[in-house]
Design an enzyme around this catalytic site. Structure first.
Site, PDB file in Angstrom:
ATOM      1  CB  ILE A 298      25.438  22.111  62.508  1.00 27.78           C
ATOM      2  CG1 ILE A 298      25.670  22.511  61.121  1.00 27.78           C
ATOM      3  CG2 ILE A 298      24.282  22.910  62.749  1.00 27.78           C
ATOM      4  CD1 ILE A 298      24.829  22.225  59.834  1.00 27.78           C
TER       5      ILE A 298
ATOM      6  CG  ASN B 161      26.200  12.797  54.108  1.00 23.48           C
ATOM      7  OD1 ASN B 161      27.154  12.178  53.252  1.00 23.48           O
ATOM      8  ND2 ASN B 161      26.214  13.337  54.909  1.00 23.48           N
TER       9      ASN B 161
END
Ligand code: C5P
Length: 401
Positions: free
Chosen positions: A307, A209
């Site tokens: 997460i 990313n």
């Protein structure tokens, strides 16, 4: 690992210099790294060899020593320390420092630094009492130098009065007190994620990313400044490790999750990383080859663990305050509000990352804070200011609890 604090000990030429090998040993027992500068006059009272042996490092003496310049000049020397301790500090070095003189390695280092300085004066009582010295001491204190001592007592010269160097054990305590965290988040543990994740395709390629890590690293730094014990779990970035923060470097989302779980329990968790949503299902053991046939590899993707959601919904060790980021390119507030509810975190900091905003990789950020019961638009500000505002808000919130 926590970075060891580094002390640059400047030993100047007073009789108390004979105590400095002991001082170095006691500081190292408390896990400080110590590097020494010795003035020419100090050499009369303590040998470079003794200080080098106890500090386990080269002792720096000469401003114009080419070796020193190529290895570490005075500028790097001062920057390589978290604290400069001048012990003993003679009337001479204090006069030089107060007046900005720079004619040897010790005085040049003191002029070239923005590192905090602590001085342990030691001299004859009349020299200490002299208005010139007192004026210099005042100037140095006004500029932020911490003075430790001197003590009253018998002097090496046979006189009695103020001028003895503070005892080694007390100097060590003063150094420890300097590094003791203060602030509203003392006693709180914080976990921060930052940067991108790299998801391997084969040993040389990966999916990633766009994330500089600037925002996450700034948040870790600001929480630490408020006294929190911070673990920063970060993907690959160019950001330097923030001071006083435990840094865990990872590459993939799965490694990031494992490192976050290992950092539990904690009181505060801020998820600023740009985690890759997908990874390649079957990572190739060997580099994928272009064989000339025009055949394109068929990369099957699989979903990465979320997460933020995993930690927000942790059964036994959910942090007291869980904060996520929502990088959106459209319907910023709506998407972020839904995201907060879906992931079950407490706060979401939403930001518009459409290419025209320059948020990715840039220094500025425009944040909308979404909590279960209210909503705030923050003005466009630097990522550091966003981090300061967030850290202050966290401290306020925990105070109310
Ligand atoms: O779903 P999205 O990626 O937009 O959510 C953004 C928030 O979720 C950020 O706080 C990011 O750090 C976190 N996140 C995560 N694990 C993922 C994806 C995002 O912790 N796999």
């Amino acid at each position: 690992m926590y970075q060891k604090k580094r002390i640059l000990l400047v030993v100047t030429g007073g009789i108390a210099a004979y105590k400095t090998p002991e001082l170095v040993r006691r500081l190292r027992e408390r896990s400080f790294d110590v590097r020494c500068i010795l003035t020419k006059a100090a050499r009369e009272f303590v040998t470079p060899l003794a200080l080098s042996a106890v500090s386990n490092d080269k002792v720096y003496e000469n401003l114009f020593d080419l070796d020193d310049e190529s290895e570490m000049g005075h500028i790097q020397l001062s920057r390589s320390a978290d604290l400069i301790l001048v012990a003993p500090a003679t009337a001479d070095i204090m006069a030089k420092a107060a007046n900005g003189l720079a004619n040897d390695l010790a005085s040049t280092t003191l002029l070239a630094t923005d590192t905090p300085v602590m001085m342990a004066p030691a001299m004859n009582v009349r020299m200490w009492d002299h208005p010139a010295t007192q004026q210099n001491v005042k100037t140095l204190i006004d500029r932020g130098v911490t003075m430790v001592g001197p003590l009253e007592g018998d002097m090496a010269c046979g006189e009695y009065g103020m001028g003895r160097m503070t005892d080694v054990s007390e100097l060590v305590e003063a150094v420890c007190a300097h590094f003791k965290p203060t602030g509203p988040l003392v006693g709180k543990k914080a976990l921060v994620t930052s940067g991108p994740t790299h998801e391997p395709i084969d040993p040389v390629r990966y999916i990633a990313n766009r994330s500089s890590g600037k925002q996450g690293h700034a948040i870790a730094a600001e929480l630490a400044k408020l006294g929190a014990e911070v673990t920063l779990v970060t993907g690959p970035t160019r950001q330097p490790d923030p001071k006083g923060v435990r840094v865990v470097a990872i590459e993939s989302a799965r490694d990031m999750l494992a490192a976050c779980e290992a950092a539990l329990p904690c009181d505060i968790a801020v998820f600023a990383a740009a985690v890759a949503d997908w990874r390649v299902d079957m990572e190739a053991d060997q580099k994928l080859k272009k064989d000339g046939s025009g055949k394109i590899p068929d990369l099957q993707l699989t979903e990465n663990p979320d997460i933020l959601a995993t930690i927000s919904q942790h059964k036994s060790q959910r942090p007291g305050l869980v904060i996520g980021f929502a990088a959106e390119t459209e319907h910023v507030i709506d998407h972020a509000t839904q995201k907060r509810a879906r992931k079950q975190c407490d706060w979401i900091l939403a930001n518009d990352v459409s290419p025209t905003t320059g948020t990715f990789g840039g220094d500025d950020n425009t944040i909308h804070l979404i909590t279960p019961d209210h909503y705030e638009d923050w003005p466009k500000s630097s990522k550091i200011e966003v981090a300061q505002r967030l850290a202050a808000k966290i401290a306020d919130h925990l105070k109310e609890d």
